[in-house]
Enzyme design. Structure first.
Site, short mmCIF file in Angstrom:
data_model
loop_
_atom_site.label_atom_id
_atom_site.label_comp_id
_atom_site.label_asym_id
_atom_site.label_seq_id
_atom_site.Cartn_x
_atom_site.Cartn_y
_atom_site.Cartn_z
N SER A 4 58.52 46.73 40.92
CA SER A 4 57.36 47.66 40.70
C SER A 4 57.32 48.76 40.05
O SER A 4 57.13 48.63 38.62
CB SER A 4 57.14 47.78 42.27
OG SER A 4 55.80 48.05 42.48
N ASP A 193 52.23 37.06 42.72
CA ASP A 193 52.04 38.49 42.88
C ASP A 193 50.64 38.95 42.32
O ASP A 193 50.59 38.48 41.02
CB ASP A 193 53.17 39.23 42.24
CG ASP A 193 52.85 40.77 42.36
OD1 ASP A 193 52.04 41.29 43.19
OD2 ASP A 193 53.45 41.56 41.32
N CYS A 196 51.26 43.32 40.37
CA CYS A 196 52.11 43.38 38.95
C CYS A 196 52.37 41.95 38.79
O CYS A 196 53.64 41.60 38.35
CB CYS A 196 53.30 44.19 39.39
SG CYS A 196 53.16 45.94 39.53
N HIS A 250 55.31 39.66 45.13
CA HIS A 250 55.93 40.63 44.33
C HIS A 250 57.49 40.91 44.52
O HIS A 250 58.21 41.42 43.80
CB HIS A 250 55.14 42.02 45.08
CG HIS A 250 55.43 43.36 44.33
ND1 HIS A 250 54.68 43.33 43.02
CD2 HIS A 250 55.74 44.58 44.80
CE1 HIS A 250 55.16 44.56 42.72
NE2 HIS A 250 55.72 45.36 43.57
#
Length: 286
Positions: A4, A193, A196, A250
């Site tokens: 992240s 995800d 991102c 993610h």
């Protein structure tokens, strides 16, 4: 390694370590590589990719996609350019301008979990991390970690606000020098995800200028196989590897722990790219 927002601080930390090593500052740190999972590294490219990913995954319509591309994406790109030259206030403005893209997509998404679009969002963080918070806030655990009476929270508002100025800055700029000096880079991303997403990460990796860019772009995707099953698609050339992880959002290690562990084991051993070499040899032999 990290995930992240580590897309910002891992390149920054690695670049600083490498700079210190080159200048013989203090104790030499044996930096061999860096890995980022579903990170935010080059906002200009990644935010522009939001509408494309959302359309591909059926989250928004073509009409919404086109409107975002005509109005909000150009405004975001301009704001990021100003952030790169004018410092703090312009970077805060860029954060607001660019996150309008994400907010608009979420408005059409209907409560989807932006960390894993297969799921619905639960609570303010879209996941329930209460058990982890309870564990880390036990006095015995805090004593073992040596953090005193500091209370752990899953997401600190104070830290978040402090980092807003940094959010829209491009941290890719220090990576090419690391690659040129043989330091390995692994970028991996779970395919479900949104925030991102793999598409934006793939695009900045492909667009990055370094001596092996042409060869990396030309290289083929090959299956990343774990326990006889395809766990992702891998692309690699020299010190650079990109892995799109199947059936993950993610947090790849949480969603696909076996695949994540195998990925890290192979990468740290320097064998992750061997599957690509084997695939290319098989094609050549045919």
């Amino acid at each position: 390694t990290g995930e992240s927002y580590a897309g910002h601080y891992i390149p920054a930390l690695a670049s600083r370590i490498h700079q210190g090593n080159q200048a013989n500052e203090g104790i030499h740190i044996n930096l061999k590589g860096l890995a980022i999972g579903n990170g935010l590294t080059n906002p200009a490219i990644q935010y522009k990719g939001y509408p494309d990913y959302a359309l591909d995954m059926g989250i928004i319509t073509q009409t919404t996609h086109d409107l975002l591309g005509k109005v909000l994406v150009p405004a975001c790109e301009l704001a990021i350019k100003l952030c790169g030259t004018n410092g703090k206030v312009s970077c805060l403005t860029a954060n607001v301008a660019c996150n309008l893209i994400f907010s608009d997509i979420m408005l059409h998404a209907g409560g989807v979990n932006y960390y894993d679009i297969r799921k619905k969002c639960e609570g303010s963080l879209c996941y329930d991390f209460s058990n982890m918070e309870k564990f880390l806030n036990q006095e015995s655990v805090r004593d073992s970690l040596g953090v005193g009476k500091i209370r752990f929270v899953s997401c600190s508002t104070e830290v978040y606000m402090a980092m807003l100025v940094d959010w829209m800055r491009n941290l890719e700029v220090g990576i090419p020098l690391l690659l040129e000096d043989g330091i390995n880079l692994l970028i991996y991303a779970g395919e479900y995800d949104l925030i991102c997403n793999w598409l934006g990460n793939s695009r900045w990796v492909h667009a990055m200028k370094w001596s092996g860019q042409k060869e990396f772009v030309a290289s083929s995707d090959v299956p990343f196989v774990v326990n006889g099953s395809q766990a992702g698609l891998l692309k690699s050339y020299g010190p650079l590897s990109f892995l799109k992880v199947h059936d993950a959002g993610h947090m790849v290690p949480m969603d696909q722990p076996k695949a994540a562990l195998e990925m890290v084991k192979q990468w740290t051993r320097g064998t992750l790219a061997e599957s690509i070499d084997g695939e290319e040899k098989l094609v050549a032999d045919m």
